[in-house]
Design a protein around this motif. Structure first.
Motif, mmCIF file in Angstrom:
data_model
loop_
_atom_site.group_PDB
_atom_site.id
_atom_site.type_symbol
_atom_site.label_atom_id
_atom_site.label_comp_id
_atom_site.label_asym_id
_atom_site.label_seq_id
_atom_site.Cartn_x
_atom_site.Cartn_y
_atom_site.Cartn_z
ATOM 1 N N LEU A 3 0.867 -1.178 0.000
ATOM 2 C CA LEU A 3 0.000 0.000 0.000
ATOM 3 C C LEU A 3 0.902 1.226 0.000
ATOM 4 O O LEU A 3 1.749 1.377 0.888
ATOM 5 N N ASP A 7 -1.625 6.662 -1.489
ATOM 6 C CA ASP A 7 -2.970 6.102 -1.700
ATOM 7 C C ASP A 7 -3.785 6.128 -0.417
ATOM 8 O O ASP A 7 -4.968 6.461 -0.432
ATOM 9 N N LEU A 8 -3.160 5.763 0.706
ATOM 10 C CA LEU A 8 -3.883 5.792 1.982
ATOM 11 C C LEU A 8 -4.332 7.207 2.311
ATOM 12 O O LEU A 8 -5.502 7.436 2.619
ATOM 13 N N LEU A 56 -8.079 -0.171 -3.586
ATOM 14 C CA LEU A 56 -6.814 0.215 -2.960
ATOM 15 C C LEU A 56 -6.306 -0.853 -1.990
ATOM 16 O O LEU A 56 -5.157 -0.803 -1.565
ATOM 17 N N GLY A 57 -7.175 -1.774 -1.608
ATOM 18 C CA GLY A 57 -6.794 -2.813 -0.656
ATOM 19 C C GLY A 57 -7.002 -2.421 0.794
ATOM 20 O O GLY A 57 -6.533 -3.100 1.697
ATOM 21 N N LEU A 58 -7.715 -1.320 1.033
ATOM 22 C CA LEU A 58 -7.964 -0.886 2.409
ATOM 23 C C LEU A 58 -9.077 -1.685 3.070
ATOM 24 O O LEU A 58 -9.067 -1.872 4.289
ATOM 25 N N LEU A 76 -3.890 -5.531 5.717
ATOM 26 C CA LEU A 76 -3.432 -4.145 5.711
ATOM 27 C C LEU A 76 -2.103 -4.060 6.466
ATOM 28 O O LEU A 76 -1.965 -4.636 7.540
ATOM 29 N N ALA A 80 -0.296 1.158 8.280
ATOM 30 C CA ALA A 80 -1.564 1.717 7.814
ATOM 31 C C ALA A 80 -2.669 1.447 8.837
ATOM 32 O O ALA A 80 -3.513 2.311 9.091
#
Length: 117
Positions: A3, A7-8, A56-58, A76, A80
């Motif tokens: 990540l 992006d976060l 985004l993979g969150l 995650l 993050a």
């Protein structure tokens, strides 16, 4: 999982995504209907932002019958996860986050019951 910090922080910069992430940080899993009820936001709007968070993979999702449930992604990265936890702790008593939590707590017919509202 990889990540990118940009992006976060870009995800956190949007009000709807931030509010959904703060609710998800406080609960193991929430249905889209719970997130729409808590935030007072239309379902298509919330679903679009949840899809972005998923890309985004969150967050991850699962389908159960007609309902789609979301949670903070288990893979995650620790850094993050800590950002989300610290942010949730820091804003939990502020509006709109406290209001969202109260609205969710008052929601009738939560998915754990027979039907979503």
């Amino acid at each position: 999982m990889h990540l990118r910090p940009t992006d976060l922080f870009a995800a956190l910069a949007n009000d709807t995504r931030l509010r959904c992430l703060m609710l998800l940080a406080a609960h193991e899993e929430l249905c889209v209907c719970e997130l729409t009820h808590a935030t007072g936001t239309a379902q298509p709007h919330v679903s679009r932002h949840l899809a972005q968070l998923r890309e985004l993979g969150l967050v991850s999702d699962r389908r159960e019958g007609l309902w789609v449930y979301y949670r903070i992604h288990r893979a995650l990265p620790d850094w993050a996860r800590r950002v989300l936890e610290e942010t949730a702790a820091g804003v939990s008593m502020q509006s709109p986050f406290a209001d969202d939590a109260q609205a969710l707590a008052r929601m009738p017919n939560r998915p754990s019951a027979q039907r979503c509202a």
